[in-house]
Design an enzyme around this catalytic site. Structure first.
Site, PDB file in Angstrom:
ATOM      1  N   VAL A 120       0.824  -1.208   0.000  1.00 25.41           N
ATOM      2  CA  VAL A 120       0.000   0.000   0.000  1.00 25.41           C
ATOM      3  C   VAL A 120       0.862   1.263   0.000  1.00 25.41           C
ATOM      4  O   VAL A 120       0.427   2.332  -0.459  1.00 25.41           O
ATOM      5  CB  VAL A 120      -0.949  -0.018   1.223  1.00 25.41           C
ATOM      6  CG1 VAL A 120      -0.156   0.124   2.521  1.00 25.41           C
ATOM      7  CG2 VAL A 120      -2.018   1.058   1.138  1.00 25.41           C
ATOM      8  N   LYS A 121       2.102   1.150   0.482  1.00 21.85           N
ATOM      9  CA  LYS A 121       2.976   2.318   0.602  1.00 21.85           C
ATOM     10  C   LYS A 121       3.490   2.832  -0.742  1.00 21.85           C
ATOM     11  O   LYS A 121       4.024   3.942  -0.815  1.00 21.85           O
ATOM     12  CB  LYS A 121       4.165   1.993   1.512  1.00 21.85           C
ATOM     13  CG  LYS A 121       3.788   1.692   2.956  1.00 21.85           C
ATOM     14  CD  LYS A 121       3.245   2.920   3.652  1.00 21.85           C
ATOM     15  CE  LYS A 121       3.115   2.685   5.155  1.00 21.85           C
ATOM     16  NZ  LYS A 121       2.709   3.890   5.873  1.00 21.85           N
ATOM     17  N   ASP A 122       3.328   2.040  -1.808  1.00 19.35           N
ATOM     18  CA  ASP A 122       3.715   2.529  -3.131  1.00 19.35           C
ATOM     19  C   ASP A 122       2.949   3.796  -3.486  1.00 19.35           C
ATOM     20  O   ASP A 122       3.463   4.693  -4.158  1.00 19.35           O
ATOM     21  CB  ASP A 122       3.435   1.461  -4.197  1.00 19.35           C
ATOM     22  CG  ASP A 122       4.316   0.243  -4.048  1.00 19.35           C
ATOM     23  OD1 ASP A 122       5.317   0.324  -3.308  1.00 19.35           O
ATOM     24  OD2 ASP A 122       4.009  -0.792  -4.657  1.00 19.35           O
TER      25      ASP A 122
END
Length: 576
Positions: free
Chosen positions: A128-130
């Site tokens: 999700v951090k992308d």
């Protein structure tokens, strides 16, 4: 950018905590000044004022805000669900992740509602951090704070670092990632493959310690020319990435019908961004935040009271409240634990075929608890932050789970001493100090007694934390603490605990990644005639040296015994 000193109040200055949901007028990233010729500074020149990651937000958004009055920026990109046949580069495969029905685990738990998983590990970098990494980089490029040839530095638990390293690889930036030792080797390998440089920091270091990943990153900023910290704890791109894309995707995928959404809280960007958009578009939806035992993000504060001093689930929970976290959007908090998290993650893999990570297991386990009251026809969405890729040698490994008492040991041992108990060790009598002891006195005691670390015990008998000699000296030299400050100002609250019944095999594996383990014994304490509490009493501190001495001593004893037996046999044979 002018730094903010520890304890300084919010301000409108560039160094203050800029609003995490408004276009950044003042610089949000922490940036080195540009100079035509800049050489590496010496340690004495590298003094800096730590910029706090937990200052209050100045954002004007509230649950009652009308969409037309929202202070948030609106994404100018193409429709969030639009697809292209040929992507110009891999960064275009960030977003538009699938929403998948969880079929078996919900039924097994007796849920009546529909349980859906937003699989964020389908992003290009695997988490999700992308989304926030790309948003922060693009925002910095648009504002002119990030230019060709610059270096991106970031303190992270790994996934944000991978997202930034991915963006840096595609766009041509140098990338330095600072991450705690707790984080998996798989994350390290992935980062190195992407060309990032890695600096590891002690897991036990509190956020404001000189050895913490936050402090080390900011120190590197003073040494590396033309460098920038995008600062996920304060950067508006963090929650805005989810406000503009992730939440929109969920709403469209669910045709606007979302009754509950469950999200893990780390920096708080996912919770804040998705939570705010959900409150605007689906005001009756219940937003559930997931926070691990041992973290302090949940509300009310009494939820955070726990004997847990260490948790293995990565990328979730903190010992401070990040600026970008807006806890007002959370209707209910659920505290997760390692055992439920990892067992649920394994079930998701085996029974649903969803290759998710440990924090995803925490979210699903918490969603099952939170959605128990939902009715048939209602819908619960849970965010799965990342996949098993980063944890192949962790919770997928049975021995790793056995070491943490998550599954039962099958009894296979390699060395004779592995099944022996910690009680076999000759631990010295525990020496501890009160939190009111001064820093100067603590250093004097540790130097005189020959200890590298000491437990700090509250007047009530509860364990307050641990202090280390190296950390105290470093903080004192840097002016982060004063010699007459109480030792509690420099105490680490994160450490591993074992009991006298813990096997030496398990202790050995703990000491592979930790410098010591606190040996405790549970004690029942009646606070009145009806109420009883269970508290941990310190028995000692076990280190590699204690284990090595025990094994060596026993090996010598066995060697002497075997030699004596051989001599006896020879005497007997000669006599015959």
């Amino acid at each position: 950018m002018a730094p903010v000193s520890v304890g300084s109040p919010p301000s409108n200055s560039p160094g203050g905590p800029a609003c995490p949901h408004l276009p950044p007028v003042a610089p949000i990233p922490i940036k080195r000044g540009r100079k035509p010729s800049m050489r590496k500074v010496t340690e004495s020149q590298a003094e800096f004022e730590l910029i706090r990651p937990d200052l209050p937000s100045r954002c004007t958004w509230s649950k009652d805000s009308k969409p037309s009055d929202s202070p948030h920026t609106k994404s100018t990109k193409k429709d969030v669900l639009a697809r292209v046949k040929i992507m110009p580069d891999i960064l275009h495969n960030i977003g538009n992740t699938p929403l998948v029905r969880i079929n078996k685990l919900g039924k097994q738990a007796g849920l009546k509602c529909e349980l859906l998983a937003k699989c964020e590990f389908f992003n290009a970098g695997g988490s999700v951090k992308d989304r926030i990494a790309l948003r922060m980089v693009e925002d910095a490029e648009k504002s002119g704070q990030l230019q060709p040839g610059d270096t991106i530095i970031e303190p992270t638990s790994g996934n944000t670092g991978i997202g930034l390293a991915l963006a840096a690889a595609v766009k041509g930036y140098r990338c330095i990632i600072v991450m705690p030792e707790k984080m998996s080797n798989e994350k390290v390998s992935t980062l190195r493959a992407l060309g990032a440089e890695i600096v590891r920091t002690p897991t036990s270091a509190s956020w404001d310690s000189p050895e913490s990943h936050i402090s080390v990153a900011q120190r590197l900023l003073t040494e590396v020319p033309n460098s920038i910290i995008l600062d996920q704890y304060r950067n508006p791109g963090n929650p805005l990435a989810h406000y503009d894309t992730t939440a929109e995707e969920i709403i469209q995928q669910c045709d606007g019908k979302v009754d509950m959404i469950v999200l893990g809280a780390g920096t708080g960007g996912t919770v804040t961004g998705i939570g705010r958009k959900i409150k605007e578009r689906c005001p009756d939806c219940v937003v559930v935040g997931v926070d691990p035992e041992g973290s302090i993000l949940a509300e009310p504060e009494n939820l955070n009271k726990s004997n847990v001093t260490y948790y293995d689930v990565e990328g979730t929970g903190y010992d401070f409240i990040p600026t970008v976290l807006d806890r007002s959007v959370v209707d209910r908090w659920v505290k997760s634990n390692d055992k439920d998290s990892f067992i649920t993650a394994r079930k998701m893999i085996r029974e649903e075929g969803i290759l998710c990570g440990g924090s995803s297991g925490a979210a699903v386990a918490s969603a099952i608890r939170a959605a128990a009251d939902l009715k048939e026809g209602q819908r619960c969405v849970v965010i799965l932050p990342d996949s098993i890729r980063n944890y192949m040698t962790k919770f997928l490994d049975n021995n790793w789970l056995i070491d943490r008492d998550i599954i039962q040991d099958e009894g296979h041992v390699t060395n004779w001493w592995e099944n022996e108990k910690v009680s076999s060790l000759e631990l010295s009598a525990p020496l501890s100090i009160l939190p009111t002891v001064s820093v100067e006195n603590a250093i004097e005691i540790m130097s005189r007694e020959g200890y590298d670390q000491l437990p700090v015990i509250q007047a009530t008998g509860e364990i307050g934390g641990v202090v280390s000699l190296g950390s105290l000296k470093a903080k004192l030299l840097k002016g982060k603490i004063m010699s007459d400050d109480p030792i509690m100002k420099a105490t680490y609250s994160t450490f591993k605990k074992v009991t006298l019944d813990t096997t030496l095999g398990k202790l050995n594996r703990i000491l592979d990644s930790e410098h010591f383990a606190m040996v405790v014994h549970s004690q029942r304490l009646y606070t009145n005639s009806n109420d009883v509490e269970t508290r941990d009493v310190i028995v000692g501190i076990a280190t590699d040296i204690d284990l090595i001495h025990y094994i060596s001593r026993c090996d010598e004893a066995k060697g002497s015994q075997e030699s004596s037996q051989q001599s006896s046999r020879r005497v007997s044979e000669n006599g015959n």
